[in-house]
Structure formats: C-alpha cells, structure tokens
Scaffold this motif. Structure first.
Motif, PDB file in Angstrom:
ATOM      1  N   SER A  11       0.813  -1.219   0.000  1.00 31.20           N
ATOM      2  CA  SER A  11       0.000   0.000   0.000  1.00 31.20           C
ATOM      3  C   SER A  11       0.848   1.271   0.000  1.00 31.20           C
ATOM      4  CB  SER A  11      -0.960   0.009   1.187  1.00 31.20           C
ATOM      5  OG  SER A  11      -0.251   0.142   2.409  1.00 31.20           O
ATOM      6  N   THR A 120      -7.114  -4.010   5.063  1.00 35.06           N
ATOM      7  CA  THR A 120      -8.515  -3.714   4.800  1.00 35.06           C
ATOM      8  C   THR A 120      -8.593  -2.235   4.472  1.00 35.06           C
ATOM      9  OG1 THR A 120      -9.279  -5.433   6.315  1.00 35.06           O
ATOM     10  CG2 THR A 120     -10.866  -3.739   5.705  1.00 35.06           C
ATOM     11  N   ARG A 126     -16.893   2.165   2.039  1.00 30.81           N
ATOM     12  CA  ARG A 126     -16.961   0.933   1.246  1.00 30.81           C
ATOM     13  C   ARG A 126     -15.762   0.064   1.609  1.00 30.81           C
ATOM     14  NH1 ARG A 126     -17.914   3.101  -4.827  1.00 30.81           N
ATOM     15  NH2 ARG A 126     -17.932   0.870  -5.311  1.00 30.81           N
ATOM     16  N   LYS A 127     -16.032  -1.089   2.181  1.00 29.69           N
ATOM     17  CA  LYS A 127     -14.971  -1.967   2.681  1.00 29.69           C
ATOM     18  C   LYS A 127     -14.424  -2.862   1.573  1.00 29.69           C
ATOM     19  CE  LYS A 127     -14.731  -5.801   5.856  1.00 29.69           C
ATOM     20  NZ  LYS A 127     -15.442  -6.466   6.948  1.00 29.69           N
ATOM     21  N   HIS A 128     -13.087  -2.977   1.553  1.00 33.54           N
ATOM     22  CA  HIS A 128     -12.404  -3.887   0.636  1.00 33.54           C
ATOM     23  C   HIS A 128     -11.335  -4.612   1.434  1.00 33.54           C
ATOM     24  CE1 HIS A 128     -10.748  -5.450  -3.104  1.00 33.54           C
ATOM     25  NE2 HIS A 128      -9.580  -5.282  -2.511  1.00 33.54           N
ATOM     26  N   LEU A 129     -11.485  -5.924   1.572  1.00 36.23           N
ATOM     27  CA  LEU A 129     -10.526  -6.736   2.316  1.00 36.23           C
ATOM     28  C   LEU A 129      -9.466  -7.276   1.369  1.00 36.23           C
ATOM     29  CD1 LEU A 129      -9.597  -8.196   4.887  1.00 36.23           C
ATOM     30  CD2 LEU A 129     -11.182 -10.028   4.319  1.00 36.23           C
ATOM     31  N   SER A 131      -5.399  -7.053  -0.543  1.00 35.62           N
ATOM     32  CA  SER A 131      -4.680  -6.138  -1.439  1.00 35.62           C
ATOM     33  C   SER A 131      -5.647  -5.562  -2.460  1.00 35.62           C
ATOM     34  CB  SER A 131      -3.556  -6.874  -2.166  1.00 35.62           C
ATOM     35  OG  SER A 131      -2.552  -7.238  -1.263  1.00 35.62           O
ATOM     36  N   ILE A 132      -5.356  -4.366  -2.879  1.00 38.85           N
ATOM     37  CA  ILE A 132      -6.205  -3.701  -3.854  1.00 38.85           C
ATOM     38  C   ILE A 132      -5.309  -3.173  -4.972  1.00 38.85           C
ATOM     39  CG2 ILE A 132      -6.151  -1.469  -2.670  1.00 38.85           C
ATOM     40  CD1 ILE A 132      -9.141  -1.169  -3.386  1.00 38.85           C
ATOM     41  N   LEU A 136      -8.391  -0.805  -9.500  1.00 40.22           N
ATOM     42  CA  LEU A 136      -9.626  -0.883  -8.728  1.00 40.22           C
ATOM     43  C   LEU A 136      -9.753   0.294  -7.774  1.00 40.22           C
ATOM     44  CD1 LEU A 136     -12.238  -2.222  -7.836  1.00 40.22           C
ATOM     45  CD2 LEU A 136     -10.871  -3.695  -6.308  1.00 40.22           C
ATOM     46  N   LEU A 137      -8.667   0.649  -7.105  1.00 37.33           N
ATOM     47  CA  LEU A 137      -8.723   1.781  -6.181  1.00 37.33           C
ATOM     48  C   LEU A 137      -9.054   3.067  -6.932  1.00 37.33           C
ATOM     49  CD1 LEU A 137      -8.521   2.833  -3.316  1.00 37.33           C
ATOM     50  CD2 LEU A 137      -6.058   3.064  -3.642  1.00 37.33           C
ATOM     51  N   LEU A 140     -12.766   3.071  -7.715  1.00 39.16           N
ATOM     52  CA  LEU A 140     -13.587   3.362  -6.529  1.00 39.16           C
ATOM     53  C   LEU A 140     -13.503   4.837  -6.134  1.00 39.16           C
ATOM     54  CD1 LEU A 140     -12.763   0.170  -4.429  1.00 39.16           C
ATOM     55  CD2 LEU A 140     -14.921   0.689  -5.605  1.00 39.16           C
ATOM     56  N   LYS A 169     -22.904   4.687   3.556  1.00 36.14           N
ATOM     57  CA  LYS A 169     -22.252   3.379   3.458  1.00 36.14           C
ATOM     58  C   LYS A 169     -22.452   2.587   4.737  1.00 36.14           C
ATOM     59  CE  LYS A 169     -20.669   4.328  -0.609  1.00 36.14           C
ATOM     60  NZ  LYS A 169     -20.914   5.700  -0.797  1.00 36.14           N
TER      61      LYS A 169
END
Length: 184
Positions: A11, A120, A126-129, A131-132, A136-137, A140, A169
């Motif tokens: 991250s 997380t 809006r939760k995303h568990l 790696s992102i 996608l990030l 969003l 949310k």
C-alpha cells in the motif's frame, strides 16, 4: 494495517500514486490493526505513532514497510534517526502507555467495522478486504468523487460530503449485516 503484513506493505506505493494523482482531493487515513498482539508489529505501530507525535508519521510508516525485517528495538530508533526525529522524545513516547491506548482504539474500531484481516481498505465507508490494485482503487475513488460532486450540485455543503457518504455506506453495511443475521 499490520506493519508485519507483506500485503499491507504494497500500500505504500499505492498511497504515493494516489496522493500524486488526486493531489488535495483525497484523504488517506491509517489505522493500526496488528493481528498478533504480542508481535513486533505492535511495537512498530507504537513507533509510527511516536513519529506521528513529531509530525513524521508517513515517512516513518513508509520506512517501516520498506524494512519489514528490521523490527528490533535498535531498528526503531535507527528509523527515527533516519527521518530526523528527536530521539529523546521518541524514546519517551515509546515507553509510555498513551500509544497503546491509540492502538487499542484502532483495533476496537476495526473490529466494530468487521475487520478481520489485513490489509482492509475503506473508501468512504466501502470496505475492501485484501490487497487492492491501482486500477480498482482508482475506479472506486473516481466513483466516490463523481458522487460527491453530484451531492454538492444538489446543495450539500462541501464540508458535509464526507459525513454524508460514510453515513450512507454505514447504513448500507448495517442493512447487509442485518440481512446476514436474518438468513442464518
């Protein structure tokens, strides 16, 4: 995030890219979630908070993630020296209980929000568990920025947008949790 989590370490570059791309339009908030309470990751979280007290959270945070194997007592002081902290003040902060209280509050908040692993991410609630990806990030964030602009055009004051978005949310997440309870 957990400073010992290799997926959380990814991250750092993501945050840097997002900060550059969305300069002044997004806010990146970090909360500590050391999964193992007896791990050196918790001490790393304390060290990052001690750096925060001197206004150097992000540089110290980044250094911890870039040097995940270096979590000995001397390493934390060495990192503090690297980012230019007052070492006497840093060590005094590390020896107190105040930082542990912040970590406990972060853990409590995480549990309340359903965090059970790291990393997380929450994007306006809006939760995303896990790696992102950058893509996608970005998607969003763009969706949230578009919606925020719509709310302002409809008359919501800019200073009220974040509260409105996160409350929406939260309500949605609460409804989903209620559905899950009803279905079990």
């Amino acid at each position: 995030a957990d400073y010992g989590c290799r997926y959380c370490a990814r991250s750092v570059a993501l945050r840097e890219r997002m900060a550059a791309k969305y300069k002044g339009r997004i806010r990146w908030v970090f909360k500590n979630f050391p999964v193992n309470p007896r791990s050196r990751s918790r001490v790393a979280a304390q060290a990052a908070l001690a750096a925060h007290q001197q206004g150097e959270f992000w540089p110290y945070h980044d250094l911890l993630f870039r040097n995940q194997g270096e979590f000995g007592a001397g390493d934390f002081s060495g990192h503090a020296d690297t980012v230019g902290l007052n070492l006497k003040r840093f060590r005094a902060s590390m020896s107190g209980e105040a930082l542990n209280k912040v970590i406990e509050a972060d853990l409590s908040l995480g549990r309340k929000l359903g965090v059970n692993g790291t990393p997380t991410f929450f994007i306006n609630g809006r939760k995303h568990l896990g790696s992102i990806s950058h893509g996608l990030l970005k998607e969003l964030i763009d969706e949230e920025l578009t919606y925020a602009r719509t709310l302002v055009k409809e008359g919501l004051k800019p200073g009220e947008v974040y509260s409105k978005l996160t409350e929406e949310k939260k309500t949605t997440a609460d409804d989903e949790a209620k559905k899950d309870e009803d279905n079990s």
